[in-house]
Design a protein around this motif. Structure first.
Motif, short mmCIF file in Angstrom:
data_model
loop_
_atom_site.label_atom_id
_atom_site.label_comp_id
_atom_site.label_asym_id
_atom_site.label_seq_id
_atom_site.Cartn_x
_atom_site.Cartn_y
_atom_site.Cartn_z
N GLN A 170 0.90 -53.05 25.73
CA GLN A 170 1.89 -52.17 26.38
C GLN A 170 2.49 -51.19 25.36
O GLN A 170 2.66 -50.01 25.65
CB GLN A 170 3.00 -53.00 27.04
CG GLN A 170 2.57 -53.72 28.29
CD GLN A 170 2.22 -52.76 29.42
OE1 GLN A 170 2.67 -51.62 29.49
NE2 GLN A 170 1.35 -53.24 30.31
N GLU A 171 2.80 -51.73 24.17
CA GLU A 171 3.35 -50.85 23.12
C GLU A 171 2.32 -49.80 22.70
O GLU A 171 2.67 -48.65 22.46
CB GLU A 171 3.78 -51.69 21.92
CG GLU A 171 5.00 -52.54 22.18
CD GLU A 171 5.30 -53.55 21.07
OE1 GLU A 171 4.51 -53.66 20.11
OE2 GLU A 171 6.33 -54.24 21.19
N LYS A 172 1.06 -50.18 22.63
CA LYS A 172 0.00 -49.24 22.27
C LYS A 172 -0.16 -48.17 23.34
O LYS A 172 -0.34 -46.99 23.03
CB LYS A 172 -1.32 -50.02 22.09
CG LYS A 172 -2.48 -49.19 21.66
CD LYS A 172 -2.37 -48.82 20.21
CE LYS A 172 -3.64 -48.12 19.75
NZ LYS A 172 -3.51 -47.54 18.45
N ILE A 173 -0.07 -48.57 24.62
CA ILE A 173 -0.16 -47.60 25.72
C ILE A 173 0.97 -46.59 25.63
O ILE A 173 0.75 -45.38 25.77
CB ILE A 173 -0.16 -48.33 27.08
CG1 ILE A 173 -1.49 -49.06 27.27
CG2 ILE A 173 0.11 -47.36 28.24
CD1 ILE A 173 -1.52 -50.00 28.45
N VAL A 174 2.19 -47.07 25.40
CA VAL A 174 3.35 -46.16 25.27
C VAL A 174 3.13 -45.21 24.12
O VAL A 174 3.38 -44.00 24.24
CB VAL A 174 4.65 -46.98 25.10
CG1 VAL A 174 5.81 -46.09 24.68
CG2 VAL A 174 4.99 -47.72 26.39
N SER A 175 2.64 -45.74 22.99
CA SER A 175 2.38 -44.89 21.83
C SER A 175 1.32 -43.84 22.13
O SER A 175 1.47 -42.66 21.77
CB SER A 175 1.95 -45.77 20.65
OG SER A 175 1.54 -44.98 19.57
N LEU A 176 0.24 -44.24 22.80
CA LEU A 176 -0.82 -43.29 23.14
C LEU A 176 -0.33 -42.24 24.13
O LEU A 176 -0.68 -41.05 24.02
CB LEU A 176 -2.03 -44.03 23.69
CG LEU A 176 -2.84 -44.84 22.68
CD1 LEU A 176 -3.88 -45.69 23.39
CD2 LEU A 176 -3.49 -43.94 21.64
N GLU A 177 0.46 -42.66 25.11
CA GLU A 177 1.02 -41.69 26.07
C GLU A 177 1.91 -40.69 25.36
O GLU A 177 1.88 -39.49 25.67
CB GLU A 177 1.81 -42.44 27.16
CG GLU A 177 0.93 -43.15 28.16
CD GLU A 177 1.70 -43.98 29.16
OE1 GLU A 177 2.89 -44.31 28.91
OE2 GLU A 177 1.11 -44.33 30.20
N HIS A 178 2.68 -41.15 24.39
CA HIS A 178 3.53 -40.26 23.61
C HIS A 178 2.67 -39.27 22.81
O HIS A 178 2.97 -38.06 22.77
CB HIS A 178 4.42 -41.08 22.67
CG HIS A 178 5.34 -40.26 21.84
ND1 HIS A 178 6.44 -39.61 22.35
CD2 HIS A 178 5.32 -39.96 20.50
CE1 HIS A 178 7.05 -38.95 21.40
NE2 HIS A 178 6.39 -39.15 20.26
N GLU A 179 1.60 -39.76 22.21
CA GLU A 179 0.70 -38.89 21.44
C GLU A 179 0.04 -37.86 22.35
O GLU A 179 -0.10 -36.69 21.96
CB GLU A 179 -0.38 -39.72 20.73
CG GLU A 179 0.13 -40.50 19.55
CD GLU A 179 -0.94 -41.36 18.90
OE1 GLU A 179 -2.15 -41.13 19.14
OE2 GLU A 179 -0.56 -42.28 18.15
N ILE A 180 -0.36 -38.28 23.56
CA ILE A 180 -0.99 -37.35 24.50
C ILE A 180 -0.01 -36.27 24.91
O ILE A 180 -0.35 -35.08 24.97
CB ILE A 180 -1.54 -38.11 25.73
CG1 ILE A 180 -2.75 -38.93 25.32
CG2 ILE A 180 -1.87 -37.16 26.88
CD1 ILE A 180 -3.23 -39.91 26.39
N THR A 181 1.22 -36.66 25.17
CA THR A 181 2.25 -35.70 25.55
C THR A 181 2.47 -34.69 24.43
O THR A 181 2.52 -33.48 24.67
CB THR A 181 3.58 -36.42 25.88
OG1 THR A 181 3.34 -37.34 26.93
CG2 THR A 181 4.66 -35.43 26.29
N ASN A 182 2.60 -35.17 23.23
CA ASN A 182 2.81 -34.28 22.08
C ASN A 182 1.56 -33.45 21.81
O ASN A 182 1.66 -32.27 21.43
CB ASN A 182 3.19 -35.07 20.83
CG ASN A 182 4.61 -35.59 20.92
OD1 ASN A 182 5.43 -35.05 21.67
ND2 ASN A 182 4.90 -36.64 20.19
N GLU A 183 0.39 -33.99 22.01
CA GLU A 183 -0.85 -33.25 21.79
C GLU A 183 -0.96 -32.11 22.80
O GLU A 183 -1.38 -31.01 22.47
CB GLU A 183 -2.05 -34.19 21.92
CG GLU A 183 -3.37 -33.51 21.60
CD GLU A 183 -4.53 -34.47 21.68
OE1 GLU A 183 -5.48 -34.15 22.42
OE2 GLU A 183 -4.49 -35.52 21.03
N SER A 184 -0.55 -32.36 24.03
CA SER A 184 -0.59 -31.32 25.06
C SER A 184 0.30 -30.15 24.67
O SER A 184 -0.06 -28.99 24.87
CB SER A 184 -0.13 -31.87 26.40
OG SER A 184 -1.04 -32.83 26.85
#
Length: 194
Positions: A170-184
């Motif tokens: 779950q923590e990894k998913i949140v981190s990846l979602e954050h990275e995707i948002t910032n990457e966008s």
């Protein structure tokens, strides 16, 4: 060789304990992976013992088989205890040898879990184990509940590990979602300025 009741390890594996009378006062408990009257076939655990004065049993050896910490020793010792109760013996004794000092903690836990009293020597690297069989009803009750308690404990530990893995995912998913948002945001900026 006499087949005893099939048993379950703490991991839920079905195993087959056997009793073999070797000489007049000596016997062996075998735990096998498959039903087999062959004393050499698929042994998971072996206990060599001797009957003393027709009233108690002394464990001579539980040799290493390469199958340690899988619950086979507990199945074997419980089969020995039941055998001794059925024969009317008053106790079981054994020695913790100083040459076993490398795994003394495991042996102590093993004997304690199976109801034995333990008296360590002054160097704390060996000692004597003893089980009083004069209250067989209490022992038999414990022998029937211990495997279930072990299984429950094992399943609880597996559940905790699974919950920990789930939390980490779950923590990894949140981190990846954050990275995707910032990457966008970075991709939009680059598209806008390139």
């Amino acid at each position: 060789m006499k087949a005893l009741n099939q048993a379950f390890t703490k991991y839920g594996e079905i195993v087959y304990p056997y009793y073999l009378k070797r000489e007049e006062e000596r016997g062996t408990i075998y735990v096998k992976q498959l039903p087999s009257q062959d004393s050499q076939a698929n042994n998971l655990c072996i206990i060599y013992f001797e009957v003393i004065k027709r009233c108690s049993v002394h464990i001579h050896e539980i040799p290493w088989t390469g199958n340690e910490n899988k619950g086979y020793g507990s199945v074997a010792i419980r089969a020995l205890i039941i055998h001794c109760i059925n024969k009317g013996y008053l106790g079981i004794t054994g020695w913790l040898s100083p040459r076993d000092s490398g795994h003394i903690c495991g042996l102590l836990a093993f004997y304690k879990k199976n109801g034995f009293n333990i008296k360590m020597n002054s160097a704390r690297n060996g000692g004597k184990v003893q089980l009083d069989l004069t209250n067989p009803n209490k022992l038999l009750k414990n022998l029937t509940t211990i495997p279930f308690q072990e299984r429950i404990s094992l399943l609880e530990n597996q559940l905790k590990m699974q919950q920990q893995k789930e939390k980490e995912l779950q923590e990894k998913i949140v981190s990846l979602e954050h990275e995707i948002t910032n990457e966008s945001k970075v991709v939009k900026f680059l598209k806008k300025h390139i």
